[in-house]
Design an enzyme around this catalytic site. Structure first.
Site, PDB file in Angstrom:
ATOM      1  N   HIS A 121      46.797  61.649  50.010  1.00  0.00           N
ATOM      2  CA  HIS A 121      47.856  60.900  50.690  1.00  0.00           C
ATOM      3  C   HIS A 121      47.440  59.440  50.922  1.00  0.00           C
ATOM      4  O   HIS A 121      48.137  58.512  50.515  1.00  0.00           O
ATOM      5  CB  HIS A 121      48.177  61.577  52.036  1.00  0.00           C
ATOM      6  CG  HIS A 121      49.162  60.835  52.873  1.00  0.00           C
ATOM      7  ND1 HIS A 121      50.483  61.215  52.984  1.00  0.00           N
ATOM      8  CD2 HIS A 121      49.038  59.715  53.633  1.00  0.00           C
ATOM      9  CE1 HIS A 121      51.122  60.358  53.770  1.00  0.00           C
ATOM     10  NE2 HIS A 121      50.260  59.438  54.189  1.00  0.00           N
ATOM     11  N   GLU A 122      46.299  59.286  51.569  1.00  0.00           N
ATOM     12  CA  GLU A 122      45.871  57.923  51.890  1.00  0.00           C
ATOM     13  C   GLU A 122      45.607  57.128  50.618  1.00  0.00           C
ATOM     14  O   GLU A 122      45.840  55.914  50.567  1.00  0.00           O
ATOM     15  CB  GLU A 122      44.635  57.934  52.794  1.00  0.00           C
ATOM     16  CG  GLU A 122      44.882  58.545  54.177  1.00  0.00           C
ATOM     17  CD  GLU A 122      46.080  57.951  54.917  1.00  0.00           C
ATOM     18  OE1 GLU A 122      46.383  56.769  54.728  1.00  0.00           O
ATOM     19  OE2 GLU A 122      46.720  58.712  55.676  1.00  0.00           O
TER      20      GLU A 122
ATOM     21  N   HIS B 111      48.725  55.499  49.364  1.00  0.00           N
ATOM     22  CA  HIS B 111      48.936  54.179  49.978  1.00  0.00           C
ATOM     23  C   HIS B 111      48.049  53.135  49.300  1.00  0.00           C
ATOM     24  O   HIS B 111      48.456  52.011  49.045  1.00  0.00           O
ATOM     25  CB  HIS B 111      48.543  54.206  51.456  1.00  0.00           C
ATOM     26  CG  HIS B 111      49.501  54.927  52.343  1.00  0.00           C
ATOM     27  ND1 HIS B 111      50.843  54.653  52.374  1.00  0.00           N
ATOM     28  CD2 HIS B 111      49.302  55.904  53.268  1.00  0.00           C
ATOM     29  CE1 HIS B 111      51.431  55.438  53.281  1.00  0.00           C
ATOM     30  NE2 HIS B 111      50.513  56.202  53.837  1.00  0.00           N
TER      31      HIS B 111
ATOM     32  N   HIS C 211      49.469  51.917  46.141  1.00  0.00           N
ATOM     33  CA  HIS C 211      50.589  51.008  46.410  1.00  0.00           C
ATOM     34  C   HIS C 211      50.053  49.600  46.701  1.00  0.00           C
ATOM     35  O   HIS C 211      50.616  48.600  46.271  1.00  0.00           O
ATOM     36  CB  HIS C 211      51.374  51.561  47.609  1.00  0.00           C
ATOM     37  CG  HIS C 211      52.773  51.049  47.745  1.00  0.00           C
ATOM     38  ND1 HIS C 211      53.519  51.263  48.874  1.00  0.00           N
ATOM     39  CD2 HIS C 211      53.569  50.327  46.919  1.00  0.00           C
ATOM     40  CE1 HIS C 211      54.715  50.704  48.727  1.00  0.00           C
ATOM     41  NE2 HIS C 211      54.769  50.133  47.552  1.00  0.00           N
TER      42      HIS C 211
HETATM   43 ZN    ZN Z   1      50.731  57.710  55.248  1.00  0.00          ZN
END
Ligand code: ZN
Length: 713
Positions: free
Chosen positions: A497-498, A501, A504
Site C-alpha cells: 500500500h505505502e 503511494h 505515485h
Molecule cells: Zn494510504
C-alpha cells in the site's frame, strides 16, 4: 513551490499541526545551517548527518521570511500580471521553507523528541498563518484573478491552464473574496484551529504511550508465543520497567488480542485503547474536539457554506457530502449483514466452548481467528515464516514494480538517515536513468506516530529541476536482536500500500510542483496505494516473494489456497468499522454553525445510531476522541476517501484483470495516463479516460465477498 506542507499520506496517524506566535530569530540562520542551500547530496536528499535538532527552527523561520518577501515582490510587481510573473513566480517561491518543513515533518512524524515537539508547537501556528499570508493577500489575489479571467486568451498548455484554475480556486476557497473584517475573523479561527489540532496530537501521543498495558504477571499473556513475550519484555526494558509492556496501536482494535487467551487481559487492553483519551486527565481530548468541530462549522459559515464538510468537499472528486454519504449508505446494508453473519460464527465458537458470554469487541479477533483456523486451518504463525520483511520488499514489492514498470532498485548506504533502522534505495527507470530515492522506515518506535504513511523529502518538478525523494514509514513489530522480521500478511499488504503511494510520488512527471505526484484530492490519493495492494495477492508476484525465510521453499500450494480463500474473511467487520469511522467524520463535520458545543460521547452514539452503524460488536476503527486523521491531520471530512478510493482501486484492478494482468504494457499505460499525471487534469476525467468508463462498486463488493452471487477472487 506554493506547497506549505508536504502531502503526508497516512494509513494511521498524521503529524502536522498548528499555531501560536513568538519567534526565534531568523538571525540565527547562517550558511552553516544545513538547510541554507539546496542539499548537495544525490537527488538533493536531506543531509541528516549534518542536521541537528536546533537547525530546524531558524531554517523554518528564515524560510517563512524569505517566502513572505517573495510573495510581496510578486504582489507589488508594477508590471501587469502575467502567467510568468505571477503564477510561475509563485511556483518558484518558498523553496527554503519547503526543504526545511519536509525534513521537519519527516523527523517529527517518525523520530520525534521533546525539543522537536516544542519547535512544532511554536512553528505550526506560524506556518498556518503563512498560508493565510499568501491566500488572503488582496493584491496577490487580484493578480491571480486577472490572469484567471483572461486564461482563455493566453494560449496556455493544458497543465499551465490547470494551474491557473487551481490557484484561483484555492484563493477563493481560502477566503480571498471575503471582506477585510471577515478575513481577520477567518485568520483568528485558522490560528485557533491550528493550536487545537496541535494540542490534540500532543495529547494523543502521550495518551497512546500511557495507555500501554503493563503487567508483571506472565500468566496474563497466555497465548503469546515466546518470541512475542520476549518482545513485550524488551518493550518494558526500553521504558525502564521490570515487567511486560504491550504498547497501544492507533486503532480501536489491538492486534495482540488475536492471541491473548485471557479474557480479562483482552478486556483491559481494549478498555485502555477505547478510553485512552477519555480519562479526565491532561490527555483527555473531549473538550478539544468539541471546540474543533464547532470552530470548523463557524469557519465554513464565514466562507459561505452550510457546514465544514460542504466546504471541504467542494474541490474533491466526490464534490459534495451528499455524494459521499450516498456512496456509503449504499454499502452499509451489505457490510453490516456480512458482519452479523461473522458475529454469529464467532458466537458459535464461544458457545461450543461453553464460554457463557455474549461476544464483545475485545473477543472479536480472538474468536474470529479460531473460526478462520477451523474454516481454513490457517494460523498467522504458519504463514509468517514466508513473509520475511526484506524478502517481501525486494522480491515482492520491488519485483511487482519491475514487472509492471521496469523499475530497478539499488540499496545505498552512503545516503544519511535520521535513524539507524531507515534504509535508502536508489530507483532507476526502465531505461536505466535515475528516477528517485526511496527511504523506508518500517519498525515501531515510541517516538513515532502510529500507523503507516508516505511523503516526500523532495517533490518532483521540471520547473525546479528536482527528482522525487520519497519515504514510507510503518509500525511493524521490531524483532528481538538477531531474529528475522517476520510480518503478517496484513503487514505485507501495508508494505504494498505505502509503496503504491511511493510510486505515485516517484512517477510524477509534471512541470509545476503544486500539481505534482500525490498532491491530488484526498478522495483520489489513496487510489494508487490501494490499487498497488492487489499485487500482493497476484499469483505471479506472490510466488516470487512468499518463500520460507530459512529454507527458501515456496509456500506450499495448499497453504496458498487457504490463504487465498481466507481473503474475504472478516470483510464484513473490516468494512463496517471503516464505515463507522467515516460516518463519524462526516457527521461531526456536518454540524451547522449554530450548533452548541457537543458532548462527544453522546454525539458519537447518535451519529452511529442515525447511520445504522451502532453495532455493539463492531466499534468504529477510530473513536471520535482519538481519530487523528480528522482532528490532527488532513482528513477532516475526508475519511470516506479511503472507501471511495477502494472503489477506484478495485475497479482499476479489474481493468488489469481484463487486460492480461501483470504486464509492462498495462503498467506503462497506467503510469502514463494516471500515475505520472499528478493533479494536472480533472481527476474524474483522468480516471474515466484511462478506464474507458466511470468507476462503480461492483468489483469492490465482489473482492470483499459482500456480493453473494459472485465467487471471491
Ligand atoms: Zn494510504
Amino acid at each position: 513551490m506554493l506547497l506549505f506542507m508536504s502531502t503526508l499520506i497516512a494509513a494511521g496517524t498524521v503529524a502536522l499541526g498548528s499555531i501560536n506566535p513568538t519567534l526565534a530569530a531568523a538571525a540565527d540562520f547562517s550558511p552553516s545551517n544545513p538547510f541554507f542551500a539546496p542539499s548537495a547530496l544525490p537527488f538533493q536528499a536531506p543531509p541528516f548527518d549534518k542536521i541537528k535538532d536546533e537547525d530546524f527552527q531558524p531554517a523554518i523561520e528564515a524560510g517563512m521570511a524569505q517566502q513572505q518577501a517573495e510573495i510581496q515582490s510578486i504582489a507589488n510587481n508594477p508590471d501587469a500580471p502575467t502567467f510568468d510573473n505571477t503564477i510561475v513566480a509563485l511556483e518558484k517561491s518558498g523553496q527554503l521553507l519547503a526543504r526545511a518543513t519536509a525534513a521537519f515533518d519527516g523527523v517529527t512524524g517518525a523520530n520525534t523528541n521533546d525539543t522537536l515537539q516544542k519547535v512544532r508547537t511554536i512553528e505550526a501556528p506560524k506556518l498556518a498563518a503563512q498560508e493565510d499570508f499568501v491566500y488572503l493577500n488582496t493584491k496577490l489575489f487580484a493578480r491571480v484573478a486577472a490572469i484567471y479571467k483572461q486564461r482563455a486568451t493566453l494560449k496556455l498548455d493544458a497543465e499551465s491552464l490547470r494551474l491557473v484554475e487551481y490557484d484561483y480556486d484555492k484563493f477563493v476557497h481560502a477566503g480571498a473574496n471575503l471582506s477585510e473584517a471577515d478575513k481577520t475573523e477567518l485568520k483568528k479561527l485558522n490560528e485557533e484551529e491550528s493550536s487545537l489540532q496541535d494540542a490534540f496530537l500532543n495529547k494523543l501521543l502521550d495518551a497512546t504511550k500511557e495507555g500501554a498495558f503493563v503487567t508483571t504477571d506472565k500468566g496474563a499473556l497466555a497465548g503469546f508465543s515466546e518470541a512475542r513475550i520476549a518482545a513485550a519484555a524488551q518493550a518494558a526494558q526500553s521504558r525502564q520497567f521490570d515487567a511486560y509492556v504491550i504498547p497501544l496501536q492507533n486503532t480501536t482494535q489491538q492486534p495482540d488480542l488475536v492471541s491473548l487467551s485471557d479474557r480479562g487481559t483482552r478486556q483491559t487492553i481494549f478498555g485502555r485503547s477505547w478510553n485512552r483519551t477519555e480519562r479526565g486527565d491532561a490527555n483527555d481530548t473531549r473538550d478539544t474536539i468539541a471546540r474543533l468541530a464547532q470552530l470548523r462549522a463557524q469557519k465554513a459559515k464565514l466562507l459561505g457554506f452550510s457546514n465544514f464538510a460542504a466546504w471541504t468537499l467542494e474541490d474533491q472528486m466526490a464534490k459534495t457530502p451528499q455524494a459521499a454519504l450516498q456512496f456509503m449508505d449504499a454499502i452499509v446494508p451489505a457490510a453490516t449483514a456480512k458482519a452479523a453473519s461473522e458475529a454469529k460464527d464467532n458466537q458459535a465458537v464461544i458457545d461450543a466452548q461453553k464460554g457463557g458470554f455474549q461476544l464483545q469487541p475485545w473477543d472479536w479477533t480472538f474468536y474470529a481467528e479460531q473460526v478462520r483456523k477451523a474454516r481454513y486451518d490457517l494460523d498467522d504463525a504458519q504463514v509468517k515464516p514466508y513473509f520475511e520483511l526484506n524478502n517481501v520488499l525486494q522480491n515482492g514489492v520491488f519485483y511487482a514494480a519491475n514487472q509492471l514498470y521496469g523499475l530497478t532498485f539499488k540499496e545505498r548506504h552512503d545516503i544519511p538517515v535520521y535513524q539507524a533502522d531507515v534504509r535508502v534505495f536508489e530507483v532507476s527507470d526502465a531505461d536505466g536513468k535515475p528516477l528517485a530515492l526511496f527511504y523506508c522506515d518500517y519498525f515501531k518506535r515510541d517516538n513515532k506516530n502510529g500507523g503507516a504513511w508516505m511523503s516526500n523529502f523532495v517533490g518532483q518538478s521540471h520547473l525546479l529541476g528536482t527528482l522525487p525523494v520519497v519515504y514510507n514509514v510503518a509500525n511493524f513489530s521490531k524483532p528481538a536482536a538477531g531474529e528475522p522480521a517476520l510480518i503478517s500478511f496484513t503487514d505485507v499488504i501495508t508494505t504494498f500500500h505505502e509503496f503504491g503511494h511511493a510510486l505515485h510520488g516517484m512517477f510524477a512527471n509534471t512541470e509545476y510542483p503544486t500539481l505534482s505526484g500525490t498532491a491530488t484530492a484526498r478522495d483520489f490519493v489513496e487510489f494508487p496505494s490501494q490499487f498497488n495492494e492487489h499485487w500482493a495477492s497476484d499469483p505471479g508476484v506472490f510466488a516470487h516473494y512468499a518463500k520460507h525465510y530459512k529454507t527458501g521453499a515456496p509456500m506450499p500450494e495448499e497453504l496458498v489456497a487457504r490463504l487465498r480463500k481466507s481473503a474475504t474473511f472478516n470483510k464484513g467487520y473490516d468494512m463496517t468499522e471503516l464505515l463507522a469511522a467515516a460516518e463519524l467524520d462526516i457527521q461531526w463535520h456536518s454540524l451547522p454553525p449554530s450548533a452548541p458545543l457537543q458532548k462527544p460521547d453522546e454525539f458519537e452514539k447518535q451519529a452511529l445510531d442515525k447511520t445504522h452503524l451502532n453495532v455493539s460488536y463492531v466499534p468504529p476503527r477510530y473513536r471520535s476522541t482519538y481519530f487523528a486523521h480528522i482532528w490532527g491531520g488532513e482528513y477532516s471530512a475526508g475519511y470516506y476517501a479511503y472507501l471511495w478510493t477502494e472503489m477506484l482501486a478495485d475497479d482499476a484492478f479489474q481493468w488489469f484483470v481484463e487486460h492480461g494482468g501483470l504486464t509492462r504494457a498495462n503498467g506503462d499505460r497506467f503510469r502514463q495516463m494516471v500515475l505520472s499525471r499528478g493533479n494536472t487534469e480533472d481527476l474524474g476525467k483522468m480516471y474515466d479516460s484511462w478506464r474507458g468508463a466511470p468507476p462503480n462498486t461492483k468489483a469492490m463488493l465482489n473482492y470483499r465477498g459482500l456480493e453473494e452471487s459472485r465467487s471471491p477472487k
